[in-house]
Design a protein around this motif. Structure first.
Motif, PDB file in Angstrom:
ATOM      1  N   ALA A  34      21.306  40.005  54.891  1.00 32.49           N
ATOM      2  CA  ALA A  34      20.598  38.945  53.610  1.00 32.49           C
ATOM      3  C   ALA A  34      20.626  40.046  52.427  1.00 32.49           C
ATOM      4  CB  ALA A  34      19.703  39.015  54.045  1.00 32.49           C
ATOM      5  N   ASP A  35      21.217  41.194  52.245  1.00 31.83           N
ATOM      6  CA  ASP A  35      21.253  41.297  50.644  1.00 31.83           C
ATOM      7  C   ASP A  35      22.863  41.969  49.833  1.00 31.83           C
ATOM      8  OD1 ASP A  35      20.040  42.987  48.015  1.00 31.83           O
ATOM      9  OD2 ASP A  35      21.854  44.200  49.385  1.00 31.83           O
ATOM     10  N   ALA A  36      23.366  41.518  51.206  1.00 30.19           N
ATOM     11  CA  ALA A  36      24.653  41.570  51.112  1.00 30.19           C
ATOM     12  C   ALA A  36      25.545  40.384  50.878  1.00 30.19           C
ATOM     13  CB  ALA A  36      25.422  42.125  52.609  1.00 30.19           C
ATOM     14  N   GLN A  37      24.970  38.572  51.213  1.00 30.64           N
ATOM     15  CA  GLN A  37      25.042  38.057  50.889  1.00 30.64           C
ATOM     16  C   GLN A  37      24.401  37.366  49.347  1.00 30.64           C
ATOM     17  OE1 GLN A  37      22.615  35.898  54.474  1.00 30.64           O
ATOM     18  NE2 GLN A  37      24.950  35.901  55.686  1.00 30.64           N
ATOM     19  N   TYR A  38      23.502  37.960  49.313  1.00 31.15           N
ATOM     20  CA  TYR A  38      23.429  37.673  47.972  1.00 31.15           C
ATOM     21  C   TYR A  38      24.333  38.741  46.739  1.00 31.15           C
ATOM     22  CZ  TYR A  38      21.372  38.830  43.132  1.00 31.15           C
ATOM     23  OH  TYR A  38      20.885  38.470  42.440  1.00 31.15           O
ATOM     24  N   GLN A  39      24.139  39.607  47.485  1.00 32.49           N
ATOM     25  CA  GLN A  39      25.329  40.436  46.406  1.00 32.49           C
ATOM     26  C   GLN A  39      27.033  40.069  46.518  1.00 32.49           C
ATOM     27  OE1 GLN A  39      24.951  42.882  44.222  1.00 32.49           O
ATOM     28  NE2 GLN A  39      22.610  43.568  45.306  1.00 32.49           N
ATOM     29  N   VAL A  40      27.283  38.886  47.424  1.00 31.49           N
ATOM     30  CA  VAL A  40      28.172  38.477  47.595  1.00 31.49           C
ATOM     31  C   VAL A  40      29.133  37.574  46.720  1.00 31.49           C
ATOM     32  CG1 VAL A  40      29.360  36.790  48.773  1.00 31.49           C
ATOM     33  CG2 VAL A  40      29.193  39.336  49.524  1.00 31.49           C
ATOM     34  N   SER A  41      27.235  36.256  46.328  1.00 34.47           N
ATOM     35  CA  SER A  41      27.091  34.910  45.145  1.00 34.47           C
ATOM     36  C   SER A  41      27.021  35.110  44.239  1.00 34.47           C
ATOM     37  CB  SER A  41      25.593  34.698  45.874  1.00 34.47           C
ATOM     38  OG  SER A  41      25.398  33.637  47.540  1.00 34.47           O
ATOM     39  N   GLN A  42      26.765  36.976  43.904  1.00 35.76           N
ATOM     40  CA  GLN A  42      26.503  37.318  42.865  1.00 35.76           C
ATOM     41  C   GLN A  42      27.598  37.820  42.026  1.00 35.76           C
ATOM     42  OE1 GLN A  42      23.237  37.414  40.207  1.00 35.76           O
ATOM     43  NE2 GLN A  42      25.607  37.933  39.220  1.00 35.76           N
ATOM     44  N   VAL A  82      30.600  36.172  43.095  1.00 32.62           N
ATOM     45  CA  VAL A  82      31.017  35.067  42.944  1.00 32.62           C
ATOM     46  C   VAL A  82      30.912  34.293  41.191  1.00 32.62           C
ATOM     47  CG1 VAL A  82      31.235  32.723  43.282  1.00 32.62           C
ATOM     48  CG2 VAL A  82      31.439  34.869  45.603  1.00 32.62           C
ATOM     49  N   ALA A  83      29.710  34.964  41.121  1.00 30.72           N
ATOM     50  CA  ALA A  83      28.977  33.809  40.150  1.00 30.72           C
ATOM     51  C   ALA A  83      29.617  34.572  38.764  1.00 30.72           C
ATOM     52  CB  ALA A  83      27.723  33.780  39.936  1.00 30.72           C
ATOM     53  N   ASN A  84      29.302  36.161  38.744  1.00 28.49           N
ATOM     54  CA  ASN A  84      30.699  36.869  37.465  1.00 28.49           C
ATOM     55  C   ASN A  84      31.528  36.776  37.612  1.00 28.49           C
ATOM     56  OD1 ASN A  84      28.066  38.184  37.428  1.00 28.49           O
ATOM     57  ND2 ASN A  84      28.686  40.333  38.988  1.00 28.49           N
ATOM     58  N   LEU A  85      32.637  36.742  38.646  1.00 24.61           N
ATOM     59  CA  LEU A  85      34.069  35.847  38.434  1.00 24.61           C
ATOM     60  C   LEU A  85      34.419  34.936  38.036  1.00 24.61           C
ATOM     61  CD1 LEU A  85      36.618  36.720  39.405  1.00 24.61           C
ATOM     62  CD2 LEU A  85      36.249  35.647  41.719  1.00 24.61           C
ATOM     63  N   SER A  86      33.639  33.907  38.428  1.00 19.99           N
ATOM     64  CA  SER A  86      33.570  32.768  37.662  1.00 19.99           C
ATOM     65  C   SER A  86      33.459  32.842  35.770  1.00 19.99           C
ATOM     66  CB  SER A  86      32.538  31.781  38.130  1.00 19.99           C
ATOM     67  OG  SER A  86      32.316  30.086  37.818  1.00 19.99           O
ATOM     68  N   ILE A 121      40.063  41.166  36.803  1.00 23.59           N
ATOM     69  CA  ILE A 121      40.799  42.525  37.566  1.00 23.59           C
ATOM     70  C   ILE A 121      38.687  43.280  38.587  1.00 23.59           C
ATOM     71  CG2 ILE A 121      41.104  44.404  38.103  1.00 23.59           C
ATOM     72  CD1 ILE A 121      43.395  43.625  35.654  1.00 23.59           C
ATOM     73  N   GLN A 122      38.057  43.458  37.615  1.00 19.69           N
ATOM     74  CA  GLN A 122      37.200  44.312  38.231  1.00 19.69           C
ATOM     75  C   GLN A 122      35.957  43.367  38.901  1.00 19.69           C
ATOM     76  OE1 GLN A 122      33.554  46.174  35.890  1.00 19.69           O
ATOM     77  NE2 GLN A 122      32.818  44.571  35.737  1.00 19.69           N
ATOM     78  N   ALA A 123      35.686  41.549  38.637  1.00 19.65           N
ATOM     79  CA  ALA A 123      35.341  41.026  39.091  1.00 19.65           C
ATOM     80  C   ALA A 123      36.265  40.803  40.259  1.00 19.65           C
ATOM     81  CB  ALA A 123      35.202  39.580  38.112  1.00 19.65           C
ATOM     82  N   ILE A 124      36.820  40.525  40.303  1.00 19.71           N
ATOM     83  CA  ILE A 124      37.529  40.285  42.041  1.00 19.71           C
ATOM     84  C   ILE A 124      37.779  41.301  43.138  1.00 19.71           C
ATOM     85  CG2 ILE A 124      40.234  39.887  42.621  1.00 19.71           C
ATOM     86  CD1 ILE A 124      41.045  38.604  40.369  1.00 19.71           C
ATOM     87  N   ALA A 125      37.857  43.089  42.395  1.00 26.37           N
ATOM     88  CA  ALA A 125      37.616  43.904  43.499  1.00 26.37           C
ATOM     89  C   ALA A 125      36.678  43.826  43.335  1.00 26.37           C
ATOM     90  CB  ALA A 125      37.936  44.898  42.384  1.00 26.37           C
ATOM     91  N   LEU A 126      35.346  43.239  42.510  1.00 24.45           N
ATOM     92  CA  LEU A 126      33.902  44.146  43.282  1.00 24.45           C
ATOM     93  C   LEU A 126      33.026  42.403  44.358  1.00 24.45           C
ATOM     94  CD1 LEU A 126      32.043  44.700  39.951  1.00 24.45           C
ATOM     95  CD2 LEU A 126      33.145  46.371  42.152  1.00 24.45           C
ATOM     96  N   LEU A 127      34.066  41.524  43.764  1.00 22.81           N
ATOM     97  CA  LEU A 127      33.669  40.506  45.213  1.00 22.81           C
ATOM     98  C   LEU A 127      34.226  40.990  46.289  1.00 22.81           C
ATOM     99  CD1 LEU A 127      33.056  37.598  45.610  1.00 22.81           C
ATOM    100  CD2 LEU A 127      34.931  36.962  44.656  1.00 22.81           C
ATOM    101  N   ASP A 128      35.973  41.650  46.668  1.00 21.69           N
ATOM    102  CA  ASP A 128      36.599  41.722  47.996  1.00 21.69           C
ATOM    103  C   ASP A 128      35.749  43.333  48.419  1.00 21.69           C
ATOM    104  OD1 ASP A 128      39.001  42.256  49.339  1.00 21.69           O
ATOM    105  OD2 ASP A 128      38.953  43.925  48.356  1.00 21.69           O
ATOM    106  N   LEU A 129      35.241  44.498  47.408  1.00 26.59           N
ATOM    107  CA  LEU A 129      34.099  45.244  48.207  1.00 26.59           C
ATOM    108  C   LEU A 129      32.687  44.431  48.749  1.00 26.59           C
ATOM    109  CD1 LEU A 129      34.337  48.114  45.621  1.00 26.59           C
ATOM    110  CD2 LEU A 129      35.387  47.678  47.811  1.00 26.59           C
ATOM    111  N   GLN A 130      32.410  43.827  48.336  1.00 28.72           N
ATOM    112  CA  GLN A 130      30.891  43.261  48.807  1.00 28.72           C
ATOM    113  C   GLN A 130      31.352  42.270  49.930  1.00 28.72           C
ATOM    114  OE1 GLN A 130      27.911  43.327  47.790  1.00 28.72           O
ATOM    115  NE2 GLN A 130      28.850  45.371  46.113  1.00 28.72           N
ATOM    116  N   ASN A 131      32.237  41.220  50.151  1.00 28.22           N
ATOM    117  CA  ASN A 131      32.914  40.947  51.234  1.00 28.22           C
ATOM    118  C   ASN A 131      33.093  42.208  52.420  1.00 28.22           C
ATOM    119  OD1 ASN A 131      32.980  37.628  50.598  1.00 28.22           O
ATOM    120  ND2 ASN A 131      34.766  38.128  49.411  1.00 28.22           N
ATOM    121  N   LYS A 132      33.685  42.704  52.074  1.00 26.58           N
ATOM    122  CA  LYS A 132      33.762  43.987  52.960  1.00 26.58           C
ATOM    123  C   LYS A 132      32.110  44.697  53.073  1.00 26.58           C
ATOM    124  CE  LYS A 132      38.631  45.235  51.454  1.00 26.58           C
ATOM    125  NZ  LYS A 132      39.800  46.127  50.741  1.00 26.58           N
TER     126      LYS A 132
END
Length: 438
Positions: free
Chosen positions: A173-181, A183-187, A128-139
């Protein structure tokens, strides 16, 4: 697919309870420990054995000047029964030792169940946390990309400098890295969920609060943990088992009295007798005097193991006390962090809106807008983490007081009762098939 369905926390824990290999392995270990009781009880039961012997023999016999020779086919049969009348109370103490081991293994099973269910709660909340954090990083990425487009537009008409554009590009660029991170955390969180629960996570829901199950004061949490936690109970039963093991070792210095009966029949043992049969009943008394000192070493060893078991009780109690204090503090900190994060999110949302309006009329720089967006994302992330920590800390405290099990949680699953298998095998006299016991 099972992972495509919505899953509540209780449903996920029910699946872990039924299918987790670590828990099923411990259940098998508990059933194996059950067998130590009939093994000990076998000392109260008689033993029965049969022997047979046969062969061929050439013999020559001379008596009173008469010589006889020929081939004999000697064969014999015997049936022996033995029963121990007294063995220094070894059997009685072995039985009590085995029963204490069984009780301890049940508490170990409860402890494993609590660990698996707590791991299930943690895995569930981590997803749940990883999904929420990924959503925040995408936003956040989308917001930074929007700021970059607006900055470029203003740069094209000469309202901002190239430096403003570069700053916006850097944040994207930093936000793109945070999104990638993220995604990895969610996986990773999904993989752990699959390991613990046994299925892929579907749509997950924020679980109901379990804080009502936690005592209102820390002292009550500590006392409940010291009294009811399965690790403490298991170590206490280990002490009981060690006490009886000392008595078993001391039984090696006491006499042993047994009753033995035998029926035998033999044929063709010599040329003079065709058959020979008999029956005998004997009492056998054995009194140990000195056996090289091994029995004394066994007693001393058993006493040291008893001392070790008693110390382990204190170790487990100290561990539970420390965990109670730690997670009580973690729960209180998470509650305070949620309140602070909620206030921070509200303030940063308002601040971002104001900074953007001021930026449009030239009263704020691009850096101000980018920083405000980052502050909002950080406060939202802090809120998500605090909400996850609160749930995990609450369930950990429930585990500490010994109530994180399927019946206490009301899970909709067939409860495993270790007493079923124990009752099936305790008085078993024969048979090699393992009963179901599930």
């Amino acid at each position: 697919m099972a992972g495509a369905h919505a899953q509540s926390l209780d449903a996920a824990l029910a699946m872990a309870y039924a299918n987790n290999p670590t828990l099923n392995s411990q259940r098998a270990g508990t059933r194996a420990t059950d067998e130590t009781v009939p093994q000990a009880l076998s000392g109260y039961r008689p033993t029965l054995s049969a022997t047979a012997q046969g062969g061929v023999e050439y013999g020559k016999q001379k008596s009173s000047g008469i010589s006889t020779s020929g081939t004999l086919w000697p064969r014999s049969f015997a049936l022996t029964a033995a029963y121990t009348l007294f063995n220094g109370f070894v059997t009685a103490n072995q039985t009590r030792n085995a029963e204490s081991q069984v009780r301890g293994s049940r508490e170990t099973l409860r402890n494993t169940e609590q660990t698996v269910l707590l791991n299930g709660v943690t895995a569930y909340m981590n997803v749940i946390q990883a999904i929420a954090l990924l959503d925040l990083q995408n936003k956040s990425l989308a917001a930074f990309q929007q700021e970059l487009r607006a900055t470029r537009d203003r740069f094209n008409v000469g309202e901002v400098t190239r430096t403003d554009v570069a700053q916006a590009e850097a944040r994207v660029a930093d936000a793109q890295y945070q999104v990638s991170q993220a995604v990895a955390n969610l996986s990773s969180a999904r993989a752990v969920y699959r390991q613990v629960i046994g299925v892929e996570p579907g749509k997950l829901y924020t679980p109901r609060s379990i804080e009502a199950s936690i005592p209102a004061q820390l002292d009550r949490v500590i006392n409940a943990g010291l009294t009811h936690h399965p690790a403490v109970k298991a170590s206490e039963f280990a002490v009981d088992a060690a006490v009886f093991q000392v008595k078993v070792a001391e039984g090696g210095l006491m006499p042993n009295l047994s009753l033995q009966g035998q029926l035998s029949q033999a044929y063709d043992q010599n040329f003079a007798v065709d058959s020979l049969g008999g029956a005998a009943v004997t009492l056998n008394l054995s009194v140990p005097i000195y056996q090289g000192g091994v029995e004394y070493a066994n007693i001393r060893q058993a006493k040291e193991l008893l001392t070790q078991a008693r110390i382990e009780v204190d170790v487990n109690r100290d561990t539970i006390r420390a965990q109670a204090v730690q997670y009580w503090g973690a729960l209180e900190a998470a509650k305070a962090q949620i309140q602070a994060a909620q206030a921070s999110v509200a303030a940063n949302t308002l601040a971002l809106e104001g900074v953007r309006e001021e930026w449009r009329v030239g009263q704020r720089t691009t850096t101000d807008v980018l920083n405000a967006q980052r502050d909002l994302t950080n406060s939202q992330s802090s809120l998500v983490v605090a909400q996850r920590d609160r749930v995990v800390a609450a369930y950990t405290l429930v585990s500490i007081i010994g109530r994180l099990d399927a019946p206490s949680l009301g899970l909709r699953v067939n409860y495993y009762d270790p007493r079923v298998h124990y009752d099936q095998v305790r008085d078993s006299w024969a048979g090699v098939r393992t009963p179901d016991g599930k």
